[in-house]
Design an enzyme around this catalytic site. Structure first.
Site, mmCIF file in Angstrom:
data_model
loop_
_atom_site.group_PDB
_atom_site.id
_atom_site.type_symbol
_atom_site.label_atom_id
_atom_site.label_comp_id
_atom_site.label_asym_id
_atom_site.label_seq_id
_atom_site.Cartn_x
_atom_site.Cartn_y
_atom_site.Cartn_z
ATOM 1 N N THR A 133 45.478 108.001 60.183
ATOM 2 C CA THR A 133 46.119 109.307 60.652
ATOM 3 C C THR A 133 46.873 108.932 61.865
ATOM 4 O O THR A 133 47.920 108.608 62.095
ATOM 5 C CB THR A 133 45.566 110.621 60.009
ATOM 6 N N LYS A 137 38.155 105.462 59.749
ATOM 7 C CA LYS A 137 39.028 106.080 60.587
ATOM 8 C C LYS A 137 38.834 107.511 61.029
ATOM 9 O O LYS A 137 37.791 108.044 60.637
ATOM 10 C CB LYS A 137 40.293 106.358 59.754
ATOM 11 N N THR A 169 31.116 111.984 59.351
ATOM 12 C CA THR A 169 32.129 112.247 60.215
ATOM 13 C C THR A 169 33.139 111.506 59.745
ATOM 14 O O THR A 169 33.254 110.102 59.360
ATOM 15 C CB THR A 169 31.832 112.181 61.709
ATOM 16 N N GLU A 194 41.632 110.740 70.266
ATOM 17 C CA GLU A 194 43.207 111.351 70.474
ATOM 18 C C GLU A 194 43.140 111.401 72.067
ATOM 19 O O GLU A 194 42.558 112.233 72.566
ATOM 20 C CB GLU A 194 43.486 112.538 69.712
#
Length: 398
Positions: free
Chosen positions: A158, A180, A191, A270
């Site tokens: 993603t 991922k 997770t 991120e």
């Protein structure tokens, strides 16, 4: 135990264990690039799986829990960019249809298919485009499946910046994993999405025990932002094509592979620029050690200090002290180190603080906390907190 390193760290691209095939394709869930993947065993397999405990678990999770209960999963299908969460009864119907279509494509019972969906919450699946794509995949058939693990890992992405794969060998058998996830990562049983495939022959009870132990020491010790996903799924399929293996060696190799994937996920958090490891030892028990490690790992002040290479070590003892219910934690027994440099109870000199700042500029930062109580130990895995995290998540759907 032989290590074959993952692609994002200049590693050789792995191939599937004997008997597994995979497909990826563009189903219209993202603007371009593959977003649908299927991995299937050409023979019956045994399996184990763990899922998120979120009260808003997605339709794919709820359905896959039912299928995984039989410990006979044979195929895994994943849709990226749409989590199909909070979509009501239509979402349940769509998840069941996707599982049924994948089962028909690979010619296995529907209850031997696990499905994962990941991406934006609250949006219905674009079923017309998905149906059209799966119809094309059906005409290809498993004999035409030629995607390698890197392609599958990439199709699952993603906001990931790179695919995550890992591989180990045990005797004549191989273990290959794909994963991922870079945000909404604070595991609770599992997770992100992580799938492991092996041609080792492992009884289902042993497989389940080994996988849960591996998940507990790896994926369940990972945190990027303290938020637990509604779609977390981790599963392993073992088809036995390579024959039996030593149980202890298998469990150790599986744990090592899961830890490899965990660190890859943490590095690609991120906005992340650094891998952060927090090890707590001499705790009352392992549960306390993990709790303290997570409180440090999840502290925004610790994470931003690591990002800026600011030698503000006091933020670490602050984060340890937040565990107010752990009344046996005594500051007089605690020791804190960054790498080999002790910062507490030592009184770092200006030269030592400058050395600490240099250490914190490294791409990997290790914090070690010694509680001086008993034999409990745990390591948490995460990353720094940068402005990049804010940018990614401020603009995620717009």
């Amino acid at each position: 135990m032989q290590h074959v390193y993952a692609v994002d760290r200049f590693r050789a691209s792995p191939t599937w264990p004997v008997g597994f095939r995979a497909y990826t394709g563009h189903g219209g869930l993202r603007a371009d690039g593959d977003d649908i993947s299927i991995v299937v065993s050409d023979r019956p397999a045994v399996s184990a799986a763990v899922f998120t405990r979120s009260r808003f678990a997605g339709a794919a999770v709820r359905l896959s829990r039912e299928h995984a209960a039989g410990r006979r999963l044979r195929a895994v299908g994943t849709l990226a960019k749409n989590a199909n969460v909070a979509t009501g009864r239509p979402g349940d119907t769509h998840a069941a249809e996707v599982a049924g279509r994948i089962a028909a494509i690979v010619a296995v019972p529907t209850d031997e298919v696990l499905i994962g969906m990941t991406g934006v919450i609250g949006r219905p699946l674009p079923m017309d485009t998905i149906r059209a794509h799966l119809d094309r995949a059906a005409r290809l058939g498993p004999a035409g499946f030629d995607a390698d693990p890197v392609r599958v890992a990439r199709a699952m992405m993603t906001t990931d910046t790179r695919p995550k794969t890992a591989e180990r060998t045990v005797g004549r058998a191989r273990i290959v994993g794909v994963a991922k996830g870079v945000g909404m990562l604070e595991p609770d049983m599992a997770t992100m999405l992580a799938y492991v495939f092996t041609d080792a022959a492992v009884p289902p009870t042993e497989l389940d025990a080994a996988f849960r132990a591996a998940v507990d020491k790896s994926f369940n010790c990972l945190s990027v932002d303290t938020d637990t996903s509604t779609s977390d799924t981790a599963a392993i399929l073992a088809n036995g094509a390579a024959g039996p293996v030593d149980p202890a060696e298998f469990a150790a190799s599986l744990a090592d592979l899961c830890l490899d994937l965990t660190e890859q996920l943490a590095r690609d958090g991120e906005g992340a620029t650094k891998l952060l490891r927090v090890t707590v030892d001499r705790a009352r028990d392992d549960a306390q050690a993990k709790r303290v490690a997570k409180s440090v790992l999840n502290s925004p002040l610790v994470k931003t200090a690591v990002h800026g290479a600011d030698p503000n070590w006091g933020r670490v003892v602050m984060a340890v002290g937040k565990n107010s219910a752990d009344t046996d934690i005594d500051p007089n027994r605690v020791t804190v180190r960054f790498g080999a440099l002790e910062v507490y109870p030592a009184d770092p000199t200006p030269a030592a603080l400058a050395e600490l700042g240099e250490y914190m500029r490294r791409p990997e930062v290790d914090i070690h906390i010694h509680l001086g109580l008993a034999g409990g130990t745990a390591t948490g895995y995460g990353c720094d907190l940068s402005a990049g995290y804010v940018r990614v998540n401020a603009d995620y759907t717009s």
